[in-house]
Design a protein around this motif. Structure first.
Motif, PDB file in Angstrom:
ATOM      1  N   ARG A  78       1.312  -1.356   0.447  1.00 40.30           N
ATOM      2  CA  ARG A  78       0.138  -0.139  -0.317  1.00 40.30           C
ATOM      3  C   ARG A  78       1.042   1.623   0.216  1.00 40.30           C
ATOM      4  NH1 ARG A  78      -3.877  -3.005   3.991  1.00 40.30           N
ATOM      5  NH2 ARG A  78      -5.181  -4.175   1.978  1.00 40.30           N
ATOM      6  N   ARG A 102      -2.735   4.553  -3.376  1.00 40.02           N
ATOM      7  CA  ARG A 102      -3.573   4.708  -1.913  1.00 40.02           C
ATOM      8  C   ARG A 102      -4.612   6.145  -1.085  1.00 40.02           C
ATOM      9  NH1 ARG A 102      -7.886   0.366  -3.139  1.00 40.02           N
ATOM     10  NH2 ARG A 102      -8.184   0.739  -1.410  1.00 40.02           N
ATOM     11  N   ALA A 120      -5.377   4.511   7.188  1.00 38.00           N
ATOM     12  CA  ALA A 120      -6.105   4.644   6.461  1.00 38.00           C
ATOM     13  C   ALA A 120      -5.889   3.846   5.620  1.00 38.00           C
ATOM     14  CB  ALA A 120      -7.028   6.035   5.723  1.00 38.00           C
ATOM     15  N   ASP A 125      -7.930   1.808   3.385  1.00 39.22           N
ATOM     16  CA  ASP A 125      -9.287   2.211   2.499  1.00 39.22           C
ATOM     17  C   ASP A 125      -8.444   3.407   1.991  1.00 39.22           C
ATOM     18  OD1 ASP A 125     -10.623   1.785   3.964  1.00 39.22           O
ATOM     19  OD2 ASP A 125     -10.476   3.161   5.661  1.00 39.22           O
ATOM     20  N   VAL A 126      -8.570   4.623   1.241  1.00 36.75           N
ATOM     21  CA  VAL A 126      -8.104   5.053   0.704  1.00 36.75           C
ATOM     22  C   VAL A 126      -8.043   6.628   0.995  1.00 36.75           C
ATOM     23  CG1 VAL A 126      -8.424   6.933  -1.452  1.00 36.75           C
ATOM     24  CG2 VAL A 126      -9.137   4.442  -2.012  1.00 36.75           C
ATOM     25  N   TYR A 127      -6.941   8.014   0.862  1.00 37.06           N
ATOM     26  CA  TYR A 127      -7.024   8.628   2.061  1.00 37.06           C
ATOM     27  C   TYR A 127      -6.512   9.734   1.364  1.00 37.06           C
ATOM     28  CZ  TYR A 127      -6.084  12.141   5.491  1.00 37.06           C
ATOM     29  OH  TYR A 127      -5.444  13.353   6.100  1.00 37.06           O
ATOM     30  N   TYR A 173     -14.926   5.466  -4.555  1.00 35.55           N
ATOM     31  CA  TYR A 173     -15.140   3.864  -4.093  1.00 35.55           C
ATOM     32  C   TYR A 173     -14.088   3.867  -3.855  1.00 35.55           C
ATOM     33  CZ  TYR A 173     -19.297   4.902  -6.713  1.00 35.55           C
ATOM     34  OH  TYR A 173     -20.111   6.251  -7.564  1.00 35.55           O
TER      35      TYR A 173
END
Length: 173
Positions: A78, A102, A120, A125-127, A173
């Motif tokens: 990531r 990401r 995140a 997740d995306v930040y 999304y």
């Protein structure tokens, strides 16, 4: 809380050390590696960081080349893009996110925001920092207004262009 192992890749010693210092007050983070470009792929393969902070202002597309090599060797890594600049170009942000990064951090972020971004992204997740989100939203609105005034043939009902729709898909999304 699971420990998050972080690696920082930049040609700037100042940036590498500043990110490490920013994370010191926050429990749950260990900067397991800091490197310049020539050591990046080898160090990441050896250390297996949870999150890599990648300086995207490296010269001569080095960040793109390194990202491709890292993704080939470590597809689950990531990555958060880090830039000194606060006036990012929306196309640059979309391009970076489209390459599988990401997270996106600009130069004004406080230590708590950097820690939040790493948490995140480590969680899947995306930040996007507030500055990048603002740039993308303003670009989207500008194109939407223009499109409503002069709608393109086959355009969306909201007037979003393909690049705008891609941007919103990546962000939402």
């Amino acid at each position: 809380m699971k420990q998050i192992d972080v690696m920082v890749l930049s040609d700037s010693t100042l940036l590498r050390d500043a990110i490490q210092a920013m994370l010191l007050p926050f429990p749950g983070f260990t900067v397991i590696g800091k490197c310049e470009t020539e050591d990046a792929v080898r160090m990441a393969a050896r250390l297996h960081p949870d999150v890599l902070l990648l300086d995207i202002s490296l010269p001569d597309s080095e960040s793109r080349n390194i990202l491709q090599a890292l993704q080939a060797d470590m597809p689950d890594l990531r990555v958060i893009a880090v830039t000194y600049y606060d006036d990012s170009d929306p196309e640059e942000i979309i391009d970076v996110l489209g390459r599988g990064i990401r997270g996106y951090l600009c130069g004004k972020e406080q230590a708590a925001e950097v820690a939040d971004a790493i948490r995140a992204v480590a969680a899947g997740d995306v930040y996007l920092c507030p500055g990048a989100s603002d740039v993308l939203l303003k670009s989207y609105r500008r194109h939407a207004r223009t499109s409503r005034q002069d709608p393109p043939a086959g355009g969306s009902p909201l007037g979003a262009q393909p690049a705008d729709r891609r941007c919103m898909q990546l962000h939402c999304y």
